[in-house]
Design a protein around this motif. Structure first.
Motif, PDB file in Angstrom:
ATOM      1  N   GLY A  21      22.215  10.782  -7.379  1.00 59.97           N
ATOM      2  CA  GLY A  21      23.256  11.526  -6.974  1.00 59.97           C
ATOM      3  C   GLY A  21      24.809  11.086  -7.542  1.00 59.97           C
ATOM      4  O   GLY A  21      25.867  11.738  -7.042  1.00 59.97           O
ATOM      5  N   VAL A  22      24.752  10.510  -8.733  1.00 55.44           N
ATOM      6  CA  VAL A  22      26.018  10.014  -9.210  1.00 55.44           C
ATOM      7  C   VAL A  22      26.091  10.940 -10.374  1.00 55.44           C
ATOM      8  O   VAL A  22      25.448  11.361 -11.341  1.00 55.44           O
ATOM      9  N   LEU A  23      27.426  11.816 -10.258  1.00 53.96           N
ATOM     10  CA  LEU A  23      27.693  12.781 -11.466  1.00 53.96           C
ATOM     11  C   LEU A  23      28.088  12.161 -12.886  1.00 53.96           C
ATOM     12  O   LEU A  23      28.645  11.302 -12.817  1.00 53.96           O
ATOM     13  N   HIS A  24      27.233  12.831 -13.866  1.00 51.49           N
ATOM     14  CA  HIS A  24      27.547  12.456 -15.385  1.00 51.49           C
ATOM     15  C   HIS A  24      28.020  13.687 -15.991  1.00 51.49           C
ATOM     16  O   HIS A  24      27.519  14.968 -15.587  1.00 51.49           O
ATOM     17  N   SER A  25      28.712  13.626 -17.078  1.00 49.86           N
ATOM     18  CA  SER A  25      29.018  14.759 -17.810  1.00 49.86           C
ATOM     19  C   SER A  25      29.417  14.265 -19.081  1.00 49.86           C
ATOM     20  O   SER A  25      29.730  13.170 -19.485  1.00 49.86           O
ATOM     21  N   LEU A  26      29.233  14.985 -20.361  1.00 48.57           N
ATOM     22  CA  LEU A  26      30.008  14.942 -21.518  1.00 48.57           C
ATOM     23  C   LEU A  26      31.387  14.969 -21.434  1.00 48.57           C
ATOM     24  O   LEU A  26      31.867  15.325 -20.352  1.00 48.57           O
ATOM     25  N   GLN A  27      32.281  14.371 -22.506  1.00 50.59           N
ATOM     26  CA  GLN A  27      33.617  14.458 -22.345  1.00 50.59           C
ATOM     27  C   GLN A  27      33.944  15.636 -23.396  1.00 50.59           C
ATOM     28  O   GLN A  27      33.627  15.276 -24.461  1.00 50.59           O
ATOM     29  N   ALA A  28      34.535  16.555 -22.890  1.00 51.05           N
ATOM     30  CA  ALA A  28      34.949  17.560 -23.730  1.00 51.05           C
ATOM     31  C   ALA A  28      36.190  17.177 -24.728  1.00 51.05           C
ATOM     32  O   ALA A  28      36.913  16.062 -24.581  1.00 51.05           O
ATOM     33  N   LYS A  29      36.442  18.041 -25.471  1.00 51.28           N
ATOM     34  CA  LYS A  29      37.514  17.616 -26.576  1.00 51.28           C
ATOM     35  C   LYS A  29      38.860  17.574 -25.927  1.00 51.28           C
ATOM     36  O   LYS A  29      39.689  16.515 -26.101  1.00 51.28           O
ATOM     37  N   ASP A  30      39.382  18.052 -24.848  1.00 51.36           N
ATOM     38  CA  ASP A  30      40.246  17.830 -24.340  1.00 51.36           C
ATOM     39  C   ASP A  30      40.440  16.875 -23.277  1.00 51.36           C
ATOM     40  O   ASP A  30      41.334  16.530 -22.598  1.00 51.36           O
ATOM     41  N   GLN A  63      32.675  16.718 -29.415  1.00 52.09           N
ATOM     42  CA  GLN A  63      32.295  15.737 -28.644  1.00 52.09           C
ATOM     43  C   GLN A  63      32.463  14.289 -29.355  1.00 52.09           C
ATOM     44  O   GLN A  63      32.278  13.264 -28.634  1.00 52.09           O
ATOM     45  N   VAL A  64      32.701  14.458 -30.509  1.00 49.23           N
ATOM     46  CA  VAL A  64      32.592  13.296 -31.434  1.00 49.23           C
ATOM     47  C   VAL A  64      33.898  12.501 -31.160  1.00 49.23           C
ATOM     48  O   VAL A  64      35.101  13.221 -31.571  1.00 49.23           O
ATOM     49  N   ARG A  65      34.078  11.422 -30.896  1.00 45.36           N
ATOM     50  CA  ARG A  65      35.178  10.442 -30.688  1.00 45.36           C
ATOM     51  C   ARG A  65      35.425   9.432 -32.048  1.00 45.36           C
ATOM     52  O   ARG A  65      34.239   9.096 -32.431  1.00 45.36           O
TER      53      ARG A  65
END
Length: 143
Positions: A21-30, A63-65
């Motif tokens: 139930g916990v939301l996960h996402s990639l982090q976008a460039k912005d 997505q690369v930091r």
């Protein structure tokens, strides 16, 4: 090196045992959430995205930091940071990619396939895993 000389490869992050139930996402460039999803019955969460590499290896992509001259990683946003304002969690997973094995990179660049990195999504205390997360498995999978 010109962008045209960079090689495109596909990465996949699999989060096994996510907190249900916990939301996960990639982090976008912005810096915003990208492709948010949550596990309904404990099923793994899967995030696919392309990156570009050049000799060194050096890593590039939305997505690369970066941290310092060498460290490259991908963030997985969790809870509030993934777009759920009612979540009690506001965290990120940091998954290193600068340490990907050269054999995996070469195979993906020359023969295709996806470099899959698997991490565990629930910490020992039952909350979502955060901070730097060590992979439990890395391998090439066919698309």
């Amino acid at each position: 090196m010109a962008r045209a000389e960079q090689r495109l490869i596909n990465l996949r992050i699999v989060i096994e045992q996510p907190v249900i139930g916990v939301l996960h996402s990639l982090q976008a460039k912005d810096g915003l959430p990208l492709d948010p999803k949550s596990s309904h019955e404990g099923e793994p969460l899967v995030f696919d995205f392309p990156i570009r590499i050049e000799p060194g290896p050096k890593f590039f992509g939305d997505q690369v930091r970066r941290e310092g001259p060498v460290r490259r990683f991908v963030y997985i946003r969790i809870g509030e940071l993934a777009g759920d304002p009612s979540s009690p969690w506001s965290r990120r997973m940091k998954i290193d990619i600068h340490d990907l094995d050269n054999d995996l990179l070469d195979h993906a660049a020359k023969h295709g396939g996806v470099i899959e990195t698997t991490v565990i999504g629930t910490d020992k205390d039952g909350t979502p895993t955060c901070a730097t997360v060590r992979p439990v498995r890395r391998r090439i999978v066919e698309r």
